[in-house]
Scaffold this motif. Structure first.
Motif: not given
Length: 147
Positions: A97-118
């Motif tokens: 988990i990185p240390e963030c510089p002042p003025g930024t906030v640590l955020t978990r960004v999820l990876n993309p996924s393919r969502t199919d419709e049925q």
């Protein structure tokens, strides 16, 4: 107004009165309306069983927890962002988990996924066996990580 609609209006009014502490309407005046409603339901007949789920060909690129993610420092959009509550999320060791510089906030960004419709459908017929309509239902599911 059709008999069916009148029956539904009377039923709705009775339920509203009961919910507000009023008396329920007596059932005698509802008897002709109830009979008409039963006849209307009988005329609808029946529907076949739902078909198997089949792909529609549509898909979406979204994110999903099962596809993992990365920690990123993004500019803080509000004052007082708490980055310490995010430490060690998803069982990751703190050294990832990185240390963030002042003025930024640590955020978990999820990876993309393919969502199919049925889609699944069923065919409906009236009491005489004549086709009336087709009902469809849709669902989405995560097919794969990445897009």
């Amino acid at each position: 107004m059709s008999t069916f609609m009148r029956a539904m209006a009377v039923l709705g009014a009775s339920l509203a009165m009961a919910a507000c502490g009023g008396d329920l309407a007596s059932e005698e005046p509802l008897a002709p309306e109830a009979a008409a409603l039963a006849q209307t339901e009988a005329e609808l007949g029946a529907c076949t069983a739902w078909s198997e789920w089949t792909a529609t060909g549509y898909y979406y690129c979204l994110t999903h927890l099962n596809c993992g993610g990365t920690w990123q420092c993004i500019p803080e959009l509000r004052n007082g962002g708490d980055t310490t509550s995010l430490q060690g999320q998803d069982g990751e060791p703190d050294e990832f988990i990185p240390e963030c510089p002042p003025g930024t906030v640590l955020t978990r960004v999820l990876n993309p996924s393919r969502t199919d419709e049925q889609m699944s459908y069923r065919v409906c017929f009236n009491e005489a066996g004549t086709y009336t309509h087709t009902e469809r239902q849709y669902r989405n599911f995560t097919a794969a990580c990445g897009c």
